[in-house]
Design a protein around this motif. Structure first.
Motif, PDB file in Angstrom:
ATOM      1  N   TRP A 100       0.817  -1.215   0.000  1.00 15.47           N
ATOM      2  CA  TRP A 100       0.000   0.000   0.000  1.00 15.47           C
ATOM      3  C   TRP A 100       0.853   1.269   0.000  1.00 15.47           C
ATOM      4  CZ3 TRP A 100      -4.998   1.220  -0.748  1.00 15.47           C
ATOM      5  CH2 TRP A 100      -5.407   2.512  -0.379  1.00 15.47           C
ATOM      6  N   GLY A 101       1.885   1.282   0.857  1.00  8.30           N
ATOM      7  CA  GLY A 101       2.703   2.482   0.917  1.00  8.30           C
ATOM      8  C   GLY A 101       3.765   2.393   1.989  1.00  8.30           C
ATOM      9  N   ALA A 102       4.524   3.481   2.110  1.00 10.41           N
ATOM     10  CA  ALA A 102       5.612   3.530   3.088  1.00 10.41           C
ATOM     11  C   ALA A 102       5.760   4.935   3.639  1.00 10.41           C
ATOM     12  CB  ALA A 102       6.929   3.075   2.446  1.00 10.41           C
ATOM     13  N   GLY A 103       6.211   5.010   4.876  1.00 12.13           N
ATOM     14  CA  GLY A 103       6.532   6.285   5.511  1.00 12.13           C
ATOM     15  C   GLY A 103       7.954   6.211   6.020  1.00 12.13           C
ATOM     16  N   LEU A 104       8.838   7.018   5.458  1.00 16.41           N
ATOM     17  CA  LEU A 104      10.254   6.967   5.817  1.00 16.41           C
ATOM     18  C   LEU A 104      10.732   8.318   6.348  1.00 16.41           C
ATOM     19  CD1 LEU A 104      11.859   5.076   2.780  1.00 16.41           C
ATOM     20  CD2 LEU A 104      10.735   4.124   4.795  1.00 16.41           C
ATOM     21  N   ASP A 105      11.270   8.301   7.550  1.00 17.31           N
ATOM     22  CA  ASP A 105      11.891   9.504   8.100  1.00 17.31           C
ATOM     23  C   ASP A 105      13.405   9.423   8.010  1.00 17.31           C
ATOM     24  OD1 ASP A 105      11.704  12.051   9.470  1.00 17.31           O
ATOM     25  OD2 ASP A 105      12.517  11.031  11.230  1.00 17.31           O
ATOM     26  N   VAL A 106      13.915   8.280   7.540  1.00 16.00           N
ATOM     27  CA  VAL A 106      15.363   8.061   7.462  1.00 16.00           C
ATOM     28  C   VAL A 106      15.713   7.381   6.149  1.00 16.00           C
ATOM     29  CG1 VAL A 106      15.820   7.983   9.942  1.00 16.00           C
ATOM     30  CG2 VAL A 106      15.017   5.926   8.784  1.00 16.00           C
ATOM     31  N   PHE A 107      16.902   7.692   5.646  1.00 16.89           N
ATOM     32  CA  PHE A 107      17.421   7.086   4.427  1.00 16.89           C
ATOM     33  C   PHE A 107      18.890   6.757   4.641  1.00 16.89           C
ATOM     34  CE2 PHE A 107      13.844   9.651   3.163  1.00 16.89           C
ATOM     35  CZ  PHE A 107      13.198   8.890   2.198  1.00 16.89           C
ATOM     36  N   LYS A 108      19.434   5.932   3.754  1.00  9.83           N
ATOM     37  CA  LYS A 108      20.845   5.571   3.872  1.00  9.83           C
ATOM     38  C   LYS A 108      21.723   6.804   3.757  1.00  9.83           C
ATOM     39  CE  LYS A 108      20.335   0.803   2.350  1.00  9.83           C
ATOM     40  NZ  LYS A 108      20.668  -0.218   1.334  1.00  9.83           N
ATOM     41  N   LYS A 109      21.351   7.687   2.861  1.00 12.10           N
ATOM     42  CA  LYS A 109      21.984   9.003   2.761  1.00 12.10           C
ATOM     43  C   LYS A 109      20.871  10.030   2.717  1.00 12.10           C
ATOM     44  CE  LYS A 109      26.369   7.810   0.580  1.00 12.10           C
ATOM     45  NZ  LYS A 109      27.317   8.096  -0.543  1.00 12.10           N
ATOM     46  N   GLU A 110      21.088  11.153   3.370  1.00 11.69           N
ATOM     47  CA  GLU A 110      20.034  12.167   3.479  1.00 11.69           C
ATOM     48  C   GLU A 110      20.534  13.508   2.948  1.00 11.69           C
ATOM     49  OE1 GLU A 110      19.009  11.937   7.618  1.00 11.69           O
ATOM     50  OE2 GLU A 110      18.306   9.876   7.432  1.00 11.69           O
ATOM     51  N   PRO A 111      19.892  14.043   1.903  1.00 11.36           N
ATOM     52  CA  PRO A 111      18.741  13.534   1.147  1.00 11.36           C
ATOM     53  C   PRO A 111      19.065  12.205   0.444  1.00 11.36           C
ATOM     54  CG  PRO A 111      19.137  15.854   0.663  1.00 11.36           C
ATOM     55  CD  PRO A 111      20.330  15.362   1.393  1.00 11.36           C
ATOM     56  N   GLU A 145      14.181   8.845  -7.216  1.00 11.11           N
ATOM     57  CA  GLU A 145      12.932   8.385  -7.815  1.00 11.11           C
ATOM     58  C   GLU A 145      11.872   8.105  -6.751  1.00 11.11           C
ATOM     59  OE1 GLU A 145      16.261   6.577 -10.433  1.00 11.11           O
ATOM     60  OE2 GLU A 145      15.935   7.186  -8.354  1.00 11.11           O
ATOM     61  N   LEU A 146      12.318   7.766  -5.531  1.00 13.41           N
ATOM     62  CA  LEU A 146      11.367   7.532  -4.442  1.00 13.41           C
ATOM     63  C   LEU A 146      10.511   8.760  -4.180  1.00 13.41           C
ATOM     64  CD1 LEU A 146      13.599   5.585  -1.888  1.00 13.41           C
ATOM     65  CD2 LEU A 146      11.443   4.751  -2.838  1.00 13.41           C
ATOM     66  N   LEU A 147      11.116   9.930  -4.345  1.00  9.80           N
ATOM     67  CA  LEU A 147      10.420  11.176  -4.047  1.00  9.80           C
ATOM     68  C   LEU A 147       9.352  11.512  -5.072  1.00  9.80           C
ATOM     69  CD1 LEU A 147      13.525  13.335  -3.009  1.00  9.80           C
ATOM     70  CD2 LEU A 147      12.155  11.785  -1.603  1.00  9.80           C
ATOM     71  N   GLU A 148       9.324  10.790  -6.178  1.00 12.40           N
ATOM     72  CA  GLU A 148       8.345  11.042  -7.232  1.00 12.40           C
ATOM     73  C   GLU A 148       7.080  10.206  -7.052  1.00 12.40           C
ATOM     74  OE1 GLU A 148      10.504  10.138 -10.750  1.00 12.40           O
ATOM     75  OE2 GLU A 148      12.005  11.735 -10.441  1.00 12.40           O
ATOM     76  N   LEU A 149       7.104   9.256  -6.129  1.00  9.93           N
ATOM     77  CA  LEU A 149       5.968   8.365  -5.927  1.00  9.93           C
ATOM     78  C   LEU A 149       4.933   9.004  -5.010  1.00  9.93           C
ATOM     79  CD1 LEU A 149       7.966   5.053  -5.349  1.00  9.93           C
ATOM     80  CD2 LEU A 149       6.879   5.811  -7.468  1.00  9.93           C
ATOM     81  N   ASP A 150       3.648   8.670  -5.236  1.00 10.88           N
ATOM     82  CA  ASP A 150       2.598   9.247  -4.406  1.00 10.88           C
ATOM     83  C   ASP A 150       2.193   8.355  -3.246  1.00 10.88           C
ATOM     84  OD1 ASP A 150       1.199   7.235  -5.665  1.00 10.88           O
ATOM     85  OD2 ASP A 150      -0.114   8.565  -6.806  1.00 10.88           O
ATOM     86  N   ASN A 151       2.776   7.140  -3.159  1.00 18.54           N
ATOM     87  CA  ASN A 151       2.428   6.242  -2.053  1.00 18.54           C
ATOM     88  C   ASN A 151       3.549   6.135  -1.023  1.00 18.54           C
ATOM     89  OD1 ASN A 151       4.018   4.898  -3.910  1.00 18.54           O
ATOM     90  ND2 ASN A 151       2.897   2.958  -3.801  1.00 18.54           N
ATOM     91  N   ILE A 152       4.310   7.198  -0.903  1.00 17.09           N
ATOM     92  CA  ILE A 152       5.333   7.281   0.126  1.00 17.09           C
ATOM     93  C   ILE A 152       5.304   8.683   0.732  1.00 17.09           C
ATOM     94  CG2 ILE A 152       7.132   7.939  -1.530  1.00 17.09           C
ATOM     95  CD1 ILE A 152       9.163   6.516   0.255  1.00 17.09           C
ATOM     96  N   ILE A 153       5.466   8.753   2.038  1.00 16.97           N
ATOM     97  CA  ILE A 153       5.632  10.030   2.727  1.00 16.97           C
ATOM     98  C   ILE A 153       7.034  10.048   3.311  1.00 16.97           C
ATOM     99  CG2 ILE A 153       4.879  11.487   4.655  1.00 16.97           C
ATOM    100  CD1 ILE A 153       2.080  10.446   4.283  1.00 16.97           C
ATOM    101  N   VAL A 154       7.765  11.121   3.078  1.00 17.13           N
ATOM    102  CA  VAL A 154       9.156  11.187   3.533  1.00 17.13           C
ATOM    103  C   VAL A 154       9.336  12.299   4.564  1.00 17.13           C
ATOM    104  CG1 VAL A 154      10.007  10.290   1.347  1.00 17.13           C
ATOM    105  CG2 VAL A 154       9.864  12.751   1.667  1.00 17.13           C
ATOM    106  N   GLY A 155      10.295  12.073   5.443  1.00 20.61           N
ATOM    107  CA  GLY A 155      10.648  13.059   6.449  1.00 20.61           C
ATOM    108  C   GLY A 155      12.138  13.312   6.431  1.00 20.61           C
TER     109      GLY A 155
END
Length: 307
Positions: free
Chosen positions: A254-265, A270-280
């Motif tokens: 269904w989707g994902a919510g990520l406040d952390v990534f391997k490298k930030e940003p 491409e993850l940031l272009e999806l509508d079924n993910i919320i990023v922090g």
């Protein structure tokens, strides 16, 4: 006069009490001059003559620490020490402290917020309404569903306590089971494979180690429900971001919510272009309450360990 370097940008943001305590104890306070996470070369430059450091996620590996000739204590602003070479510190008698539980409630709140926001498509709905599109978007519920909590330390426990009010069935996975938690909140400890297979919502609360790196990759995603939601407010290393992109793009979960990534940003833009993910922006701990508590605790840890 002893010198302390403070790298976290949120340190003392809402109150100057923590800095005043350091000054009152005779410390010269030096704050992050870059307004962002420091690079290794920047850390080497800034750490040369300091006696103590309050550090966030900035690099403190052996190469950097070799430049810190006067360093007597490292106070981690948070709990994860994967950016610090602990073995080097042990070998050189440099105490490393953490602000245990200072931000637990804040991160647990944020975790549950991401779960709700992804399930109910809050960001998508808000974006559409701002474009004057009042069409209805179908979402999924959270009440009474199955929650899988991976890691039942302070934050994982906090999420479980919040889930209790939503009458969720809670599955948990941890190397060290909390029997009291299981009894009080009706938590069932199960094998990881079962948790991934049966959970409607999965939330990660583990440190980054060789054993946990990419613990969610193609294999794990393939066994999740197609209506499942994955939330990570722990460490970006826990998720294979390439594999996550594929399952989100192809609507396999269904989707994902990520406040952390391997490298930030994140490098996987491409993850940031999806509508079924919320990023922090690694912001789960950034509440006024948590920032004040972490700032004071980080200072207390320096004073308690300073030589």
């Amino acid at each position: 006069m002893p010198k302390v370097l403070i790298t976290p940008r949120s340190f003392g943001k809402h109150s100057d009490e923590a800095k005043r305590i350091l000054t009152a104890h005779g410390f010269e306070v030096v704050t992050n001059p870059y307004g962002r996470i420091l690079t290794e070369e920047e850390m080497k430059k800034e750490i040369v003559d300091v006696d103590a450091v309050i550090v966030g996620v900035d690099p403190l590996n052996a190469d950097v620490l070799a430049f810190a000739k006067n360093l007597k204590v490292i106070s981690k602003y948070g709990v994860g020490t994967d950016n610090i070479d602990i073995e080097y510190c042990k070998a050189n008698n440099i105490p490393v402290t953490i602000t245990r539980n200072a931000n637990s409630d804040s991160v647990a709140d944020f975790t549950f917020t991401l779960m709700l926001a992804i399930a109910r498509r809050i960001v998508e709905i808000d974006k559409s309404c701002r474009a004057m599109d009042w069409g209805k978007k179908t979402s999924i519920g959270i009440y009474g569903k199955t929650l899988g909590v991976i890691g039942t330390g302070a934050i994982g426990k906090g999420v479980i306590k919040r889930a209790y009010g939503f009458d969720m069935t809670v599955l948990a996975y941890d190397m060290y089971q909390d029997d009291q938690l299981a009894k009080e909140y009706n938590v069932n400890y199960v094998e990881l494979e079962q948790l991934i297979r049966e959970s409607d919502f999965i939330t990660l609360h583990l440190p980054a180690t060789p054993e946990t790196t990419n613990m969610f990759s193609e294999k794990e995603f393939s066994t999740m429900k197609d209506t499942a939601v994955l939330v990570n407010t722990a460490r970006g290393e826990l998720i294979d971001e390439d594999a996550l992109y594929e399952v989100l793009k192809n609507k396999k979960i269904w989707g994902a919510g990520l406040d952390v990534f391997k490298k930030e940003p994140p490098e996987k833009k491409e993850l940031l272009e999806l509508d079924n993910i919320i990023v922090g922006a690694h912001a789960a701990a950034s509440s006024v309450d948590a920032v004040n508590k972490m700032s004071l605790m980080a200072v207390e840890n320096i004073l308690a360990n300073f030589k």
